[in-house]
Scaffold this motif. Structure first.
Motif, PDB file in Angstrom:
ATOM      1  N   MET A 110       7.964   2.509  49.707  1.00 22.59           N
ATOM      2  CA  MET A 110       6.747   3.191  49.368  1.00 22.59           C
ATOM      3  C   MET A 110       5.641   2.423  50.185  1.00 22.59           C
ATOM      4  N   PHE A 111       4.676   3.035  50.491  1.00 27.25           N
ATOM      5  CA  PHE A 111       3.715   2.304  51.403  1.00 27.25           C
ATOM      6  C   PHE A 111       2.109   2.790  50.819  1.00 27.25           C
ATOM      7  N   VAL A 112       1.396   2.001  50.726  1.00 25.72           N
ATOM      8  CA  VAL A 112      -0.123   2.245  50.506  1.00 25.72           C
ATOM      9  C   VAL A 112      -0.633   1.974  52.012  1.00 25.72           C
ATOM     10  N   VAL A 113      -1.539   3.116  52.394  1.00 24.32           N
ATOM     11  CA  VAL A 113      -2.347   3.048  53.712  1.00 24.32           C
ATOM     12  C   VAL A 113      -3.475   3.125  53.330  1.00 24.32           C
ATOM     13  N   ILE A 114      -4.407   2.153  54.029  1.00 26.95           N
ATOM     14  CA  ILE A 114      -6.006   1.993  53.746  1.00 26.95           C
ATOM     15  C   ILE A 114      -6.732   2.577  55.039  1.00 26.95           C
ATOM     16  N   LEU A 115      -7.371   3.633  54.795  1.00 26.13           N
ATOM     17  CA  LEU A 115      -7.957   3.694  56.185  1.00 26.13           C
ATOM     18  C   LEU A 115      -9.463   3.450  56.096  1.00 26.13           C
ATOM     19  N   THR A 116      -9.894   2.877  57.087  1.00 27.30           N
ATOM     20  CA  THR A 116     -11.383   2.153  57.251  1.00 27.30           C
ATOM     21  C   THR A 116     -11.976   3.020  58.311  1.00 27.30           C
ATOM     22  N   TYR A 117     -13.159   4.081  57.983  1.00 30.43           N
ATOM     23  CA  TYR A 117     -13.827   4.420  58.994  1.00 30.43           C
ATOM     24  C   TYR A 117     -14.492   3.518  60.091  1.00 30.43           C
ATOM     25  N   ARG A 118     -14.518   4.104  61.129  1.00 31.68           N
ATOM     26  CA  ARG A 118     -15.049   3.318  62.248  1.00 31.68           C
ATOM     27  C   ARG A 118     -16.011   4.029  63.195  1.00 31.68           C
ATOM     28  N   ALA A 119     -16.485   5.324  62.493  1.00 26.67           N
ATOM     29  CA  ALA A 119     -17.537   6.072  63.007  1.00 26.67           C
ATOM     30  C   ALA A 119     -18.635   6.487  61.857  1.00 26.67           C
ATOM     31  N   ASP A 120     -19.775   6.991  62.307  1.00 25.60           N
ATOM     32  CA  ASP A 120     -20.656   7.601  61.492  1.00 25.60           C
ATOM     33  C   ASP A 120     -19.939   8.858  60.559  1.00 25.60           C
ATOM     34  N   LEU A 121     -20.661   8.905  59.415  1.00 26.82           N
ATOM     35  CA  LEU A 121     -20.037   9.861  58.454  1.00 26.82           C
ATOM     36  C   LEU A 121     -20.145  11.203  58.988  1.00 26.82           C
ATOM     37  N   SER A 122     -21.318  11.413  59.847  1.00 20.13           N
ATOM     38  CA  SER A 122     -21.342  12.811  60.388  1.00 20.13           C
ATOM     39  C   SER A 122     -20.046  13.245  61.458  1.00 20.13           C
ATOM     40  N   ARG A 123     -19.453  12.062  61.881  1.00 22.90           N
ATOM     41  CA  ARG A 123     -18.447  12.309  62.730  1.00 22.90           C
ATOM     42  C   ARG A 123     -17.194  12.589  62.057  1.00 22.90           C
ATOM     43  N   ILE A 124     -17.040  11.865  61.090  1.00 16.51           N
ATOM     44  CA  ILE A 124     -16.060  11.959  60.044  1.00 16.51           C
ATOM     45  C   ILE A 124     -16.237  13.479  59.525  1.00 16.51           C
ATOM     46  N   ASP A 125     -17.193  13.837  58.931  1.00 21.02           N
ATOM     47  CA  ASP A 125     -17.338  15.219  58.304  1.00 21.02           C
ATOM     48  C   ASP A 125     -17.099  16.206  59.112  1.00 21.02           C
ATOM     49  N   ALA A 126     -17.350  16.096  60.478  1.00 21.73           N
ATOM     50  CA  ALA A 126     -16.878  17.030  61.744  1.00 21.73           C
ATOM     51  C   ALA A 126     -15.522  17.214  61.916  1.00 21.73           C
ATOM     52  N   ALA A 127     -14.779  16.181  61.691  1.00 18.32           N
ATOM     53  CA  ALA A 127     -13.388  16.082  61.682  1.00 18.32           C
ATOM     54  C   ALA A 127     -12.682  16.223  60.245  1.00 18.32           C
ATOM     55  N   LEU A 128     -13.349  16.532  59.461  1.00 18.32           N
ATOM     56  CA  LEU A 128     -12.529  16.471  58.037  1.00 18.32           C
ATOM     57  C   LEU A 128     -11.735  17.557  57.742  1.00 18.32           C
ATOM     58  N   GLN A 129     -11.761  18.764  58.329  1.00 17.33           N
ATOM     59  CA  GLN A 129     -11.071  20.079  58.009  1.00 17.33           C
ATOM     60  C   GLN A 129      -9.678  19.965  58.785  1.00 17.33           C
ATOM     61  N   ASP A 130      -9.715  19.327  59.980  1.00 20.60           N
ATOM     62  CA  ASP A 130      -8.682  18.904  60.631  1.00 20.60           C
ATOM     63  C   ASP A 130      -7.826  18.045  60.031  1.00 20.60           C
ATOM     64  N   HIS A 131      -8.632  16.838  59.477  1.00 16.22           N
ATOM     65  CA  HIS A 131      -7.790  15.788  58.501  1.00 16.22           C
ATOM     66  C   HIS A 131      -6.984  16.508  57.569  1.00 16.22           C
ATOM     67  N   ILE A 132      -7.879  17.166  56.707  1.00 17.89           N
ATOM     68  CA  ILE A 132      -7.298  17.854  55.554  1.00 17.89           C
ATOM     69  C   ILE A 132      -5.950  18.689  55.879  1.00 17.89           C
ATOM     70  N   ALA A 133      -5.914  19.553  56.934  1.00 23.32           N
ATOM     71  CA  ALA A 133      -4.914  20.242  57.404  1.00 23.32           C
ATOM     72  C   ALA A 133      -3.547  19.355  57.549  1.00 23.32           C
ATOM     73  N   TRP A 134      -4.021  18.117  58.353  1.00 17.65           N
ATOM     74  CA  TRP A 134      -2.931  17.112  58.362  1.00 17.65           C
ATOM     75  C   TRP A 134      -2.189  16.468  57.084  1.00 17.65           C
ATOM     76  N   LEU A 135      -3.174  16.164  56.225  1.00 19.55           N
ATOM     77  CA  LEU A 135      -3.025  15.777  54.920  1.00 19.55           C
ATOM     78  C   LEU A 135      -1.842  16.831  54.151  1.00 19.55           C
TER      79      LEU A 135
END
Length: 95
Positions: free
Chosen positions: A1-26
């Motif tokens: 089993m694995f625990v994966v910790i993501l740490t953002y390296r960009a402004d939240l506006s860029r995170i939000d812009a990519a969020l739908q694609d990230h959710i599809a990947w999830l």
């Protein structure tokens, strides 16, 4: 089993812009039976993923396909562990 910790390296506006694609990947990782749980860190500086039924090499391959990683929006720290105990209702997590 694995625990994966993501740490953002960009402004939240860029995170939000990519969020739908990230959710599809999830969604695909859940459909494949690899991800057990995931969600945002508090405060919103990244996320956490609990993964199982996967080798470390396969998990790395899957993480490399995350739009957040592909766009350089997040970095990933992966910790592998072997559960030896679990709370009632989560016994299936213990091999």
């Amino acid at each position: 089993m694995f625990v994966v910790i993501l740490t953002y390296r960009a402004d939240l506006s860029r995170i939000d812009a990519a969020l739908q694609d990230h959710i599809a990947w999830l969604d695909q990782q859940y459909a494949d039976g690899v991800f057990i749980a995931s969600g945002r860190r508090v405060p919103r500086v990244g996320g956490v993923i609990l993964a199982g039924n996967v080798s470390s090499a396969d998990l790395e391959r899957r993480l490399s396909a995350d739009p957040f990683r592909q766009q350089g929006l997040a970095e990933y720290a992966v910790t592998e562990f072997v559960p030896s105990r679990a709370a009632e209702g989560f016994e299936r997590l213990v091999p």
